[in-house]
Design an enzyme around this catalytic site. Sequence first.
Site, PDB file in Angstrom:
ATOM      1  N   LYS A 280       0.836  -1.206   0.000  1.00 21.21           N
ATOM      2  CA  LYS A 280       0.000   0.000   0.000  1.00 21.21           C
ATOM      3  C   LYS A 280       0.867   1.250   0.000  1.00 21.21           C
ATOM      4  O   LYS A 280       1.959   1.234   0.568  1.00 21.21           O
ATOM      5  CB  LYS A 280      -0.858   0.046   1.282  1.00 21.21           C
ATOM      6  CG  LYS A 280      -1.971  -0.966   1.362  1.00 21.21           C
ATOM      7  CD  LYS A 280      -2.726  -0.816   2.683  1.00 21.21           C
ATOM      8  CE  LYS A 280      -3.794  -1.894   2.846  1.00 21.21           C
ATOM      9  NZ  LYS A 280      -4.903  -1.778   1.880  1.00 21.21           N
ATOM     10  N   ARG A 354      -9.932 -11.822   2.513  1.00 24.38           N
ATOM     11  CA  ARG A 354     -10.776 -12.907   1.994  1.00 24.38           C
ATOM     12  C   ARG A 354     -10.066 -14.251   2.085  1.00 24.38           C
ATOM     13  O   ARG A 354     -10.715 -15.289   2.216  1.00 24.38           O
ATOM     14  CB  ARG A 354     -11.208 -12.582   0.559  1.00 24.38           C
ATOM     15  CG  ARG A 354     -10.055 -12.438  -0.411  1.00 24.38           C
ATOM     16  CD  ARG A 354     -10.437 -11.698  -1.676  1.00 24.38           C
ATOM     17  NE  ARG A 354     -10.590 -10.255  -1.475  1.00 24.38           N
ATOM     18  CZ  ARG A 354     -10.959  -9.402  -2.416  1.00 24.38           C
ATOM     19  NH1 ARG A 354     -11.218  -9.841  -3.635  1.00 24.38           N
ATOM     20  NH2 ARG A 354     -11.057  -8.128  -2.146  1.00 24.38           N
TER      21      ARG A 354
HETATM   22  N1  BES Z   1      -7.921  -3.861   4.795  1.00 18.58           N
HETATM   23  C1  BES Z   1      -8.123  -3.515   3.445  1.00 18.58           C
HETATM   24  C2  BES Z   1      -9.443  -2.789   3.198  1.00 18.58           C
HETATM   25  C3  BES Z   1      -9.617  -1.421   3.813  1.00 18.58           C
HETATM   26  C4  BES Z   1      -9.423  -0.288   3.042  1.00 18.58           C
HETATM   27  C5  BES Z   1     -10.033  -1.279   5.115  1.00 18.58           C
HETATM   28  C6  BES Z   1      -9.612   0.964   3.594  1.00 18.58           C
HETATM   29  C7  BES Z   1     -10.234  -0.019   5.667  1.00 18.58           C
HETATM   30  C8  BES Z   1     -10.022   1.100   4.896  1.00 18.58           C
HETATM   31  C9  BES Z   1      -8.115  -4.763   2.556  1.00 18.58           C
HETATM   32  O1  BES Z   1      -7.300  -5.792   2.978  1.00 18.58           O
HETATM   33  C10 BES Z   1      -7.615  -4.343   1.219  1.00 18.58           C
HETATM   34  O2  BES Z   1      -6.490  -3.958   1.145  1.00 18.58           O
HETATM   35  N2  BES Z   1      -8.468  -4.423   0.192  1.00 18.58           N
HETATM   36  C11 BES Z   1      -8.102  -4.053  -1.120  1.00 18.58           C
HETATM   37  C12 BES Z   1      -8.624  -5.097  -2.067  1.00 18.58           C
HETATM   38  C13 BES Z   1      -8.127  -4.935  -3.470  1.00 18.58           C
HETATM   39  C14 BES Z   1      -6.653  -5.236  -3.539  1.00 18.58           C
HETATM   40  C15 BES Z   1      -8.904  -5.861  -4.370  1.00 18.58           C
HETATM   41  C16 BES Z   1      -8.724  -2.690  -1.427  1.00 18.58           C
HETATM   42  O3  BES Z   1      -9.868  -2.452  -1.031  1.00 18.58           O
HETATM   43  O4  BES Z   1      -8.034  -1.868  -2.013  1.00 18.58           O
HETATM   44 MN    MN Z   2      -5.339  -5.597   2.264  1.00 18.81          MN
END
Ligand code: BES
Ligand code: MN
Length: 501
Positions: A280, A354
């Site tokens: 990230k 997931r």
């Molecule tokens: N923990 C994150 C989701 C999240 C985003 C929680 C913002 C709280 C605030 C999750 O693990 C994630 O990174 N999801 C990705 C999925 C994507 C790679 C398909 C996302 O939402 O960007």
């Molecule tokens: Mn994630």
Amino acid sequence: MIKCTGHYGSPARIAADVHALLLFSNPSAADAAIARIAPGLQGVVKQLRASGQFTGKADERVAVPTAESRFILVGLGAMEELTIERLRRAGAQAARAVSHASKLAVYCPLDEHVRKIPAVSFPDAVTAMAEGALLALYKYDAFVGKKKQEKSTQLSEILIATVDEGFQSRMKDAIQHALVLAEAVEYARNLSNAPANVLHPEALAREAVALGKKLLVNTVVLNRSEIATNKMGGLLAVNRGSEHEPRFIVMEYNDKKRRLKPWVLVGKGITFDSGGLSIKPASAMEDMKTDMSGAAVVLATIMAAAKLKLPLRIVGLIPVTDNMTGGAAMCPGDIITMSDGSTVEVLNTDAEGRLILADALVYAQRYKPAGVIDVATLTGAIVVALATHATGMMGTDADMMNALREAGERCHERVWELPLYEEYGTMLESDVADMKNVAGRWGGAITAAAFLRHFAGDAPWVHLDIAGTSTFEKATDYHPKGATGIGVRLLTEFLRTRGAE
Ligand code: BES
Ligand code: MN
Ligand code: ZN
């Protein structure tokens, strides 16, 4: 937790430093209430209304300009439009108005004279006022020096008061209910707010064991080799980049050893989400200590259920790891095998939630559950869709989703359903494995749910995406900045009504 007690009497007889009167915007109702509760204030309140400083509209608040500023007025809006949520907010307004006093009395606007309000009963009003006040006073100060801590509130007790003697006996249980909920929410907020260097996977598992001991809830924690024995390939794969071992927490509340089908709650326990090798950007990582909010909700809901002695069997399942970038971390393109034998092509290591939830959903099936609910900070896409005002809901069981929606309305932890058509599942088809873990940009919250659906089996199942609702950037009403604990009151209310069926 701050003390909260019920009292009968007027400000003349109730020993509090500050008295908060909740008043309707209907002048006649407000005047009648003042006459009953604090007749000495009748003149001032009329003046405040005449000058427009206090009209009783919702969320309005003033300190009555008298000696010692012993009184505050909080607006409730029109009597005909009163809702439970208004009372929660009014309780919060009252509590947040007080900074240098130790005892606050809040007077219930419902009594034998005010009975025309269709949607709100006296006990529900008392619970809501207490809940709002207690939740609003929360502050995460576990790591703040003593000196700075003392600057925040000095309140040590909230007194919920009624001037109607006949109503007094109905206060105790209503306040007790609010105390149980507020304590559970506080517990969840503390866990979510705890930094990842302190609340790492082993620490979260230890916390669950300690909680289980306190509540007499049976708690078992699987370690790395037991997780391997269970072939939980998703949890193991996410854990590969970490310095910490994974954990899998299993809790079972069943105080009367009932032979019932259990309700299974599954919580995402990512103690920190760096994204893994699909890393990230820094700004998106700042809040990722809260990526175990689903786990916190499950623990806190079990806490509330046990304290309320709900006549149910409840199982909590929490897969725990952080998602890091160590040398052994999973790589984009890796193909892993999950605990049900299906293979997954991991194209994005940041879609880790997931993967660990899938193994937990497979594990849930051994209980032949009455229903399974997973709670997870799963996708940024749900925040795009619903902002912070509703939790995303998808699932296979309309009855359960209806019950959750109604529970959400009652406690104002609202959920909103998104469709989960078969077609969303086809978006996850892989050329080299049974499925892939991401489906591109569109409908990201739904394709995440479609992934989970594959592992949820035949039991009624609902997925709650709390990515938007679990943390707030700004304080609002009775939620402070940071972790909200949203999900705890929702699931507790859902389970409470299952117990009543
Ligand atoms: N923990 C994150 C989701 C999240 C985003 C929680 C913002 C709280 C605030 C999750 O693990 C994630 O990174 N999801 C990705 C999925 C994507 C790679 C398909 C996302 O939402 O960007
Ligand atoms: Mn994630
Ligand atoms: Zn995550």
